[in-house]
Scaffold this motif. Structure first.
Motif, PDB file in Angstrom:
ATOM      1  N   GLY A 103       6.914  -2.973  19.901  1.00 40.91           N
ATOM      2  CA  GLY A 103       7.853  -2.637  19.503  1.00 40.91           C
ATOM      3  C   GLY A 103       7.852  -2.619  18.621  1.00 40.91           C
ATOM      4  O   GLY A 103       7.501  -2.562  17.682  1.00 40.91           O
ATOM      5  N   ALA A 104       8.408  -0.782  18.565  1.00 40.45           N
ATOM      6  CA  ALA A 104       8.729   0.378  17.263  1.00 40.45           C
ATOM      7  C   ALA A 104       7.603   0.474  17.074  1.00 40.45           C
ATOM      8  O   ALA A 104       7.305   0.156  15.224  1.00 40.45           O
ATOM      9  N   GLN A 105       6.434   0.601  17.222  1.00 44.05           N
ATOM     10  CA  GLN A 105       4.999   0.759  16.929  1.00 44.05           C
ATOM     11  C   GLN A 105       4.051  -0.712  15.653  1.00 44.05           C
ATOM     12  O   GLN A 105       3.215  -0.636  14.908  1.00 44.05           O
ATOM     13  N   GLN A 106       4.708  -2.141  16.110  1.00 46.01           N
ATOM     14  CA  GLN A 106       4.811  -3.160  15.797  1.00 46.01           C
ATOM     15  C   GLN A 106       4.337  -4.234  16.604  1.00 46.01           C
ATOM     16  O   GLN A 106       4.488  -4.050  17.895  1.00 46.01           O
ATOM     17  N   LYS A 107       3.891  -4.892  17.086  1.00 45.32           N
ATOM     18  CA  LYS A 107       2.776  -6.228  17.706  1.00 45.32           C
ATOM     19  C   LYS A 107       2.896  -7.325  16.602  1.00 45.32           C
ATOM     20  O   LYS A 107       2.370  -7.512  15.672  1.00 45.32           O
ATOM     21  N   ASP A 142      15.540   3.829  14.332  1.00 42.85           N
ATOM     22  CA  ASP A 142      16.803   4.243  15.100  1.00 42.85           C
ATOM     23  C   ASP A 142      16.766   3.189  15.985  1.00 42.85           C
ATOM     24  O   ASP A 142      15.362   2.670  16.685  1.00 42.85           O
ATOM     25  N   LEU A 143      18.200   2.826  17.135  1.00 43.05           N
ATOM     26  CA  LEU A 143      18.757   1.733  17.912  1.00 43.05           C
ATOM     27  C   LEU A 143      18.896   3.021  19.040  1.00 43.05           C
ATOM     28  O   LEU A 143      18.309   1.767  20.523  1.00 43.05           O
ATOM     29  N   PRO A 144      18.471   3.199  19.761  1.00 45.60           N
ATOM     30  CA  PRO A 144      18.956   4.133  20.823  1.00 45.60           C
ATOM     31  C   PRO A 144      17.890   4.609  20.953  1.00 45.60           C
ATOM     32  O   PRO A 144      16.581   5.080  20.420  1.00 45.60           O
ATOM     33  N   MET A 145      17.431   4.206  22.395  1.00 54.37           N
ATOM     34  CA  MET A 145      16.361   4.608  23.118  1.00 54.37           C
ATOM     35  C   MET A 145      15.081   3.428  22.760  1.00 54.37           C
ATOM     36  O   MET A 145      13.832   3.414  23.792  1.00 54.37           O
ATOM     37  N   GLN A 146      15.352   2.715  21.811  1.00 54.14           N
ATOM     38  CA  GLN A 146      14.151   2.055  21.782  1.00 54.14           C
ATOM     39  C   GLN A 146      13.516   0.417  22.560  1.00 54.14           C
ATOM     40  O   GLN A 146      14.872   0.323  22.898  1.00 54.14           O
ATOM     41  N   CYS A 180      -3.088 -10.245  32.040  1.00 53.56           N
ATOM     42  CA  CYS A 180      -1.357 -10.427  31.918  1.00 53.56           C
ATOM     43  C   CYS A 180      -0.920 -10.751  33.047  1.00 53.56           C
ATOM     44  O   CYS A 180      -0.761 -10.291  34.018  1.00 53.56           O
ATOM     45  N   LEU A 181       0.246 -12.150  32.778  1.00 52.73           N
ATOM     46  CA  LEU A 181       1.033 -12.293  34.070  1.00 52.73           C
ATOM     47  C   LEU A 181       2.471 -12.287  34.241  1.00 52.73           C
ATOM     48  O   LEU A 181       2.861 -11.491  35.629  1.00 52.73           O
ATOM     49  N   ASN A 182       2.840 -11.192  33.682  1.00 50.32           N
ATOM     50  CA  ASN A 182       3.798 -10.263  33.568  1.00 50.32           C
ATOM     51  C   ASN A 182       4.416  -9.970  32.573  1.00 50.32           C
ATOM     52  O   ASN A 182       3.882 -10.165  31.405  1.00 50.32           O
ATOM     53  N   ARG A 183       5.178  -9.228  32.585  1.00 51.51           N
ATOM     54  CA  ARG A 183       5.933  -7.963  31.346  1.00 51.51           C
ATOM     55  C   ARG A 183       7.352  -8.144  31.591  1.00 51.51           C
ATOM     56  O   ARG A 183       7.914  -8.036  32.850  1.00 51.51           O
ATOM     57  N   TRP A 184       8.637  -7.298  30.886  1.00 47.93           N
ATOM     58  CA  TRP A 184       9.369  -7.881  30.605  1.00 47.93           C
ATOM     59  C   TRP A 184       9.837  -7.039  29.666  1.00 47.93           C
ATOM     60  O   TRP A 184       9.409  -6.535  28.651  1.00 47.93           O
ATOM     61  N   LYS A 185      10.508  -5.450  30.065  1.00 49.36           N
ATOM     62  CA  LYS A 185      11.135  -5.102  28.521  1.00 49.36           C
ATOM     63  C   LYS A 185      12.653  -4.978  28.637  1.00 49.36           C
ATOM     64  O   LYS A 185      13.128  -4.791  29.498  1.00 49.36           O
ATOM     65  N   PHE A 186      12.898  -4.752  27.481  1.00 43.53           N
ATOM     66  CA  PHE A 186      14.563  -5.016  26.901  1.00 43.53           C
ATOM     67  C   PHE A 186      15.404  -3.563  25.453  1.00 43.53           C
ATOM     68  O   PHE A 186      14.397  -3.456  25.016  1.00 43.53           O
ATOM     69  N   HIS A 187      16.061  -2.800  26.446  1.00 43.53           N
ATOM     70  CA  HIS A 187      16.444  -1.742  25.725  1.00 43.53           C
ATOM     71  C   HIS A 187      17.114  -2.945  24.079  1.00 43.53           C
ATOM     72  O   HIS A 187      17.938  -3.970  24.299  1.00 43.53           O
ATOM     73  N   VAL A 188      16.602  -2.616  22.970  1.00 46.00           N
ATOM     74  CA  VAL A 188      17.158  -2.485  21.712  1.00 46.00           C
ATOM     75  C   VAL A 188      18.976  -3.582  22.118  1.00 46.00           C
ATOM     76  O   VAL A 188      19.067  -4.102  21.677  1.00 46.00           O
ATOM     77  N   GLU A 189      19.117  -2.144  22.385  1.00 48.34           N
ATOM     78  CA  GLU A 189      20.727  -2.085  22.800  1.00 48.34           C
ATOM     79  C   GLU A 189      21.431  -3.423  23.248  1.00 48.34           C
ATOM     80  O   GLU A 189      22.451  -3.989  22.880  1.00 48.34           O
ATOM     81  N   GLU A 190      20.760  -3.966  24.526  1.00 50.60           N
ATOM     82  CA  GLU A 190      20.936  -5.317  25.289  1.00 50.60           C
ATOM     83  C   GLU A 190      20.757  -6.133  24.016  1.00 50.60           C
ATOM     84  O   GLU A 190      20.850  -7.197  24.734  1.00 50.60           O
ATOM     85  N   VAL A 191      19.171  -6.203  23.385  1.00 50.14           N
ATOM     86  CA  VAL A 191      19.542  -7.960  23.466  1.00 50.14           C
ATOM     87  C   VAL A 191      20.033  -7.893  22.133  1.00 50.14           C
ATOM     88  O   VAL A 191      20.789  -9.152  21.686  1.00 50.14           O
TER      89      VAL A 191
END
Length: 143
Positions: A73-77, A101-105, A121-132
């Motif tokens: 996330g945010a160009q980091q791994k 910036d937090l929105p839309m990340q 890859c077994l599975n992937r999850w995506k979270f909006h930063v606001e949710e986290v």
């Protein structure tokens, strides 16, 4: 005055030889110079993500299951250690992610199996930063 105009005027007045390191050319900025034209952003938000554990993982390989997690996330791994031969791995690793910036990340977490030929890859999850930020703890079930 834009930064590119400023740089062009400075380069012409001082010459190209003065820009070679380690030389330094201090220059006063005009009062009308717009600092927002420099295109730099200040890190405003740092989110620490803890990857704790997984339980009852199922693999196609009998007995040789080596899972690990990749977080991005945010160009980091970041990547956890590979848990050798474990269907119940416990990583307990933390990663800090810097967001301007937090929105839309988004933060993406992917579970992989380390194999001989290539990783799967077994599975992937995506979270909006606001949710986290709002939930503080997120527990995903299901591979």
């Amino acid at each position: 005055m834009y930064f590119k105009d400023f740089l062009a005027n400075t380069a012409l007045s001082y010459g190209v030889d003065n820009f070679v390191a380690p030389n330094c050319v201090p220059t006063k900025l005009l009062k009308t110079f717009r600092l927002d034209s420099l295109f730099f952003r200040v890190t405003r938000n740092i989110i620490r993500v803890h990857i704790l554990e997984a339980e009852n993982l199922i693999s196609e390989d009998s007995g040789k299951f080596c899972p690990y997690v990749v977080i991005s996330g945010a160009q980091q791994k970041g990547k956890t250690q590979v848990a050798k031969r474990s269907h119940n791995p416990s990583w307990n690793q933390a990663f800090e992610m810097r967001f301007n910036d937090l929105p839309m990340q988004e933060i993406e977490i992917a579970l992989f199996h380390h194999g001989k030929g290539r990783d799967r890859c077994l599975n992937r999850w995506k979270f909006h930063v606001e949710e986290v930020v709002s939930q503080k703890v997120i527990d995903k079930v299901g591979v």
